[in-house]
Motif scaffolding. Structure first.
Motif, PDB file in Angstrom:
ATOM      1  N   ALA A   1      -5.758   0.047  -6.007  1.00 45.18           N
ATOM      2  CA  ALA A   1      -6.790  -0.974  -6.225  1.00 45.18           C
ATOM      3  C   ALA A   1      -6.351  -2.360  -5.775  1.00 45.18           C
ATOM      4  O   ALA A   1      -7.185  -3.171  -5.338  1.00 45.18           O
ATOM      5  CB  ALA A   1      -7.178  -0.993  -7.706  1.00 45.18           C
TER       6      ALA A   1
ATOM      7  N   VAL B   1      -7.527   5.955  -6.168  1.00 46.24           N
ATOM      8  CA  VAL B   1      -8.272   4.691  -6.127  1.00 46.24           C
ATOM      9  C   VAL B   1      -7.665   3.675  -7.087  1.00 46.24           C
ATOM     10  O   VAL B   1      -7.495   2.492  -6.755  1.00 46.24           O
ATOM     11  CB  VAL B   1      -9.752   4.953  -6.471  1.00 46.24           C
ATOM     12  CG1 VAL B   1     -10.495   3.633  -6.668  1.00 46.24           C
ATOM     13  CG2 VAL B   1     -10.418   5.767  -5.371  1.00 46.24           C
TER      14      VAL B   1
ATOM     15  N   VAL C   1     -10.905  -1.703   4.860  1.00 49.56           N
ATOM     16  CA  VAL C   1     -11.481  -0.930   3.748  1.00 49.56           C
ATOM     17  C   VAL C   1     -11.758   0.507   4.188  1.00 49.56           C
ATOM     18  O   VAL C   1     -11.502   1.464   3.441  1.00 49.56           O
ATOM     19  CB  VAL C   1     -12.760  -1.601   3.235  1.00 49.56           C
ATOM     20  CG1 VAL C   1     -13.467  -0.715   2.218  1.00 49.56           C
ATOM     21  CG2 VAL C   1     -12.438  -2.959   2.613  1.00 49.56           C
TER      22      VAL C   1
ATOM     23  N   ALA D   1      -7.593   7.345   0.945  1.00 59.46           N
ATOM     24  CA  ALA D   1      -7.882   7.745  -0.439  1.00 59.46           C
ATOM     25  C   ALA D   1      -8.492   9.147  -0.488  1.00 59.46           C
ATOM     26  O   ALA D   1      -8.285   9.882  -1.451  1.00 59.46           O
ATOM     27  CB  ALA D   1      -8.826   6.735  -1.079  1.00 59.46           C
TER      28      ALA D   1
ATOM     29  N   LEU E   1       0.829  -1.215   0.000  1.00 61.66           N
ATOM     30  CA  LEU E   1       0.000   0.000   0.000  1.00 61.66           C
ATOM     31  C   LEU E   1       0.866   1.271   0.000  1.00 61.66           C
ATOM     32  O   LEU E   1       0.595   2.196  -0.775  1.00 61.66           O
ATOM     33  CB  LEU E   1      -0.959  -0.014   1.191  1.00 61.66           C
ATOM     34  CG  LEU E   1      -1.965   1.140   1.241  1.00 61.66           C
ATOM     35  CD1 LEU E   1      -2.766   1.225  -0.045  1.00 61.66           C
ATOM     36  CD2 LEU E   1      -2.895   1.009   2.438  1.00 61.66           C
TER      37      LEU E   1
ATOM     38  N   VAL F   1     -11.212  -6.218   0.429  1.00 61.31           N
ATOM     39  CA  VAL F   1     -12.605  -6.574   0.140  1.00 61.31           C
ATOM     40  C   VAL F   1     -12.763  -8.078   0.065  1.00 61.31           C
ATOM     41  O   VAL F   1     -13.735  -8.666   0.576  1.00 61.31           O
ATOM     42  CB  VAL F   1     -13.059  -5.902  -1.179  1.00 61.31           C
ATOM     43  CG1 VAL F   1     -14.440  -6.399  -1.592  1.00 61.31           C
ATOM     44  CG2 VAL F   1     -13.076  -4.384  -1.031  1.00 61.31           C
TER      45      VAL F   1
ATOM     46  N   LEU G   1      -6.866  -2.758  -2.043  1.00 62.50           N
ATOM     47  CA  LEU G   1      -8.309  -2.677  -1.806  1.00 62.50           C
ATOM     48  C   LEU G   1      -8.996  -3.991  -2.163  1.00 62.50           C
ATOM     49  O   LEU G   1      -9.870  -4.465  -1.423  1.00 62.50           O
ATOM     50  CB  LEU G   1      -8.908  -1.527  -2.623  1.00 62.50           C
ATOM     51  CG  LEU G   1     -10.428  -1.399  -2.548  1.00 62.50           C
ATOM     52  CD1 LEU G   1     -10.878  -1.094  -1.120  1.00 62.50           C
ATOM     53  CD2 LEU G   1     -10.939  -0.330  -3.514  1.00 62.50           C
TER      54      LEU G   1
ATOM     55  N   TRP H   1      -8.495   2.306   4.356  1.00 57.34           N
ATOM     56  CA  TRP H   1      -8.056   2.573   2.972  1.00 57.34           C
ATOM     57  C   TRP H   1      -8.829   3.754   2.401  1.00 57.34           C
ATOM     58  O   TRP H   1      -8.256   4.645   1.756  1.00 57.34           O
ATOM     59  CB  TRP H   1      -8.274   1.316   2.143  1.00 57.34           C
ATOM     60  CG  TRP H   1      -7.820   1.411   0.719  1.00 57.34           C
ATOM     61  CD1 TRP H   1      -6.646   0.972   0.197  1.00 57.34           C
ATOM     62  CD2 TRP H   1      -8.566   1.964  -0.385  1.00 57.34           C
ATOM     63  NE1 TRP H   1      -6.582   1.220  -1.147  1.00 57.34           N
ATOM     64  CE2 TRP H   1      -7.748   1.827  -1.530  1.00 57.34           C
ATOM     65  CE3 TRP H   1      -9.811   2.550  -0.512  1.00 57.34           C
ATOM     66  CZ2 TRP H   1      -8.164   2.267  -2.796  1.00 57.34           C
ATOM     67  CZ3 TRP H   1     -10.221   3.006  -1.762  1.00 57.34           C
ATOM     68  CH2 TRP H   1      -9.395   2.849  -2.876  1.00 57.34           C
ATOM     69  N   ALA H   2     -10.137   3.787   2.605  1.00 58.03           N
ATOM     70  CA  ALA H   2     -10.963   4.869   2.069  1.00 58.03           C
ATOM     71  C   ALA H   2     -10.586   6.209   2.695  1.00 58.03           C
ATOM     72  O   ALA H   2     -10.552   7.241   2.011  1.00 58.03           O
ATOM     73  CB  ALA H   2     -12.440   4.561   2.312  1.00 58.03           C
TER      74      ALA H   2
END
Length: 582
Positions: free
Chosen positions: A478, A474, A493, A500, A425, A485, A481, A496-497
């Protein structure tokens, strides 16, 4: 600009500027370039911000007796705040801070001369390339010296405030600045200048490369076996250890330079300063000499804005006009006459209440004295088209290998699984740093901000830029992510969001405020480095968390901070429009 105008006046017959450079006045040209460049730099907000950060740095380096933090410590000891120790501690910390942040402050002088057209004027003067480069180096040194001067004043003030020893010894205070900080910063100023003359390092790649080069030079310079004594800290540290032994201090730990939290305040000892040897002073002078030689080397390849010495450019391809658009380039625009060129095909917005005008008619646009405006027309949902357009602009110029590496990072992120997110990441969100750096800065750096200010709904355009940056974030993230998920890791998640949302917001805010890519790169790279090294304190990505565990920082807090930064970017745009308004 006064000095540079004088330089130009020397080459222009009948020029109104007072001639500063004449035949044989090479030294005068060097000082004229240095003086003009220095005055231009000190007027910029980045200089004031760096000065403020330098004052804050002095306060951090010299904490009070009961403080639970330290920047310079020797085990569980620190020196009593005499002039010798205050000078040594602040000079070391200043060299560390300014060699990193100062690089981004002094870099850009050559690019600015090229962008403003001053370089073309200088190319027509008798000033040689070596004189120009030495003038720029002298300007960089003056900027660093002014920052060190602020740090010296801060150190004296804090010595009096702390009150452990109020006797000021100018020699003991200034000696560390002269033998530790200044030679290192002269070398940094030289490297910043040289990097601007190398095409591949001229842009954001040079800024990113400096962060990693700085860490390598820092670690190597601290070694006792570094060439020329490295940073030169070994002699005073040996002197400190000798004083500790003489005072029978039982030291637990070793020398440390960096902000550190302490469970209990440090104990103090008396340091009596050090006397540099002749060999040590020789290495410092040799370091300055190397910096001067380095900055003269680009004279072999740097054309100094002279188009006759540059590589010939390929003829520009004729502009292509979409067949779906009318010949004028925009719906409703008059057809451009054959051979009128690109300028004739571009309509210029007119101010409110003024008759419409286009370059095709050969008339200038009336200016009402403030911002010209273009009336917005209803055309369906605009934001998605704006976002798509901003995304195309943001990605313009990216080569095939950039896309290949980005795809490889996504695939590697999926292949590494949950155990590899700590590594994949941060890598995924380092790769688009040069794209993020464009957010909020593109208009200013290309000189189109005044023209684009005439377009309607500027805040929607800025929001579209943020959405384009979010799309890049994003896409590059990906891989991790998909893993989160796939494993049903809702907490991951959410973290991560949050990251982002935060990252493009940070880039857009710093770009809108600083109007330069370097500010975001200088701020984000240290932040990224702490995350990549597993430090959870500033982990806005959630990369350091264990699978299934809570993120070090609440994702909602990270996302909210990102939204605040987005509002700051919009506020910066509003302030810019307010300054332009009559």
């Amino acid at each position: 600009m006064t000095g540079l105008a004088g330089l130009a006046g020397a080459a222009v017959p009948g020029g109104g500027g007072r001639s500063t450079v004449r035949s044989g006045s090479w030294v005068g040209g060097v000082f004229a370039v240095a003086g003009a460049d220095f005055r231009d730099r000190v007027r910029r907000p980045a200089f004031l911000v760096t000065l403020a950060a330098t004052v804050a740095l002095g306060w951090l380096i010299l904490p009070g007796a009961g403080a639970h933090w330290a920047v310079l410590q020797i085990g569980d000891y620190r020196g009593r705040y005499s002039s010798d120790y205050v000078g040594l501690a602040t000079a070391m910390g200043g060299a560390l801070w300014l060699s990193f942040a100062g690089f981004y402050v002094v870099r850009g002088g050559i690019a600015r001369d090229e962008r403003t057209g001053v370089g073309r004027l200088l190319a027509a003067t008798p000033l040689r390339t070596t004189g120009y480069l030495l003038g720029k180096l002298l300007s960089n040194v003056m900027v660093f010296a002014s920052m060190l001067g602020v740090l010296v004043v801060t150190a004296v003030a804090l010595q009096q405030i702390r009150g452990e020893s109020r006797a000021v010894d100018p020699v003991g205070l200034l000696l560390p600045y002269l033998v530790f900080a200044l030679p290192v910063l002269v070398l940094v100023g030289s490297l910043a200048l040289v990097s601007e003359t190398v095409p591949v390092l001229r842009g954001g790649i040079g800024n990113v490369a400096w962060f990693f080069a700085w860490m390598v030079l820092l670690v190597g310079g601290l070694s006792a076996h570094a060439p020329l004594g490295g940073l030169g800290w070994q002699q005073p540290l040996d002197s400190i250890r000798a004083d500790l032994v003489a005072q029978h201090a039982r030291v637990h730990g070793d020398f440390s330079l960096g902000l550190t939290y302490l469970d209990s305040p440090l104990r103090t000892f008396e340091w009596h300063g050090f006397v540099p040897s002749a060999g040590f002073l020789g290495t410092r002078l040799l370091l300055v000499a190397i910096a001067i030689v380095l900055v003269l080397l680009p004279a072999f390849w740097f054309p100094r804005f002279d188009p006759a010495r540059g590589r010939p450019r390929r003829a520009a391809a004729p502009a292509r006009v979409s067949p779906a658009m009318p010949p004028g380039g925009f719906r409703g625009a008059p057809a451009a006459p054959p051979g009128a060129g690109v300028a004739a095909a571009v309509p210029i917005p007119a101010s409110a209440g003024a008759p419409a005008a286009t370059a095709a008619r050969g008339r200038s646009v009336p200016d009402a004295g403030g911002l010209p405006t273009t009336a917005a027309t209803a055309g369906g949902v605009v934001l998605p088209r704006l976002v798509l357009g901003e995304l195309r602009i943001l990605l313009a110029g990216m080569r095939w290998w950039w896309w290949l590496v980005a795809a490889a990072i996504v695939v590697a992120g999926i292949a590494a699984g949950t155990g590899g997110i700590r590594l994949t990441l941060p890598i995924a969100w380092l790769w688009p740093i040069l794209l993020w750096s464009r957010l909020g800065t593109r208009d200013a750096e290309h000189g189109t901000d005044g023209l684009l200010a005439a377009l309607p709904r500027p805040y929607r355009r800025r929001l579209a830029q943020w959405c384009a940056g979010l799309a890049v974030t994003v896409a590059t993230g990906a891989g991790p992510l998909a893993v989160l998920v796939g494993h049903g890791d809702g907490v991951g998640v959410a973290a991560w969001a949050g990251g982002a949302v935060f990252l493009p917001s940070l880039a857009l805010a710093l770009g809108s405020i600083g109007r330069t890519q370097r500010l975001f790169q200088a701020v984000y790279l240290p932040l990224w480095y702490t995350i990549a090294n597993g430090l959870p304190l500033l982990d806005v990505m959630g990369a350091t968390r264990a699978p299934g565990a809570a993120a070090p920082l609440p994702p909602a807090l990270v996302a909210a901070t990102g939204l605040v930064l987005l509002l700051a970017a919009l506020a910066a745009l509003a302030a810019a429009r307010w300054r332009r308004a009559p």
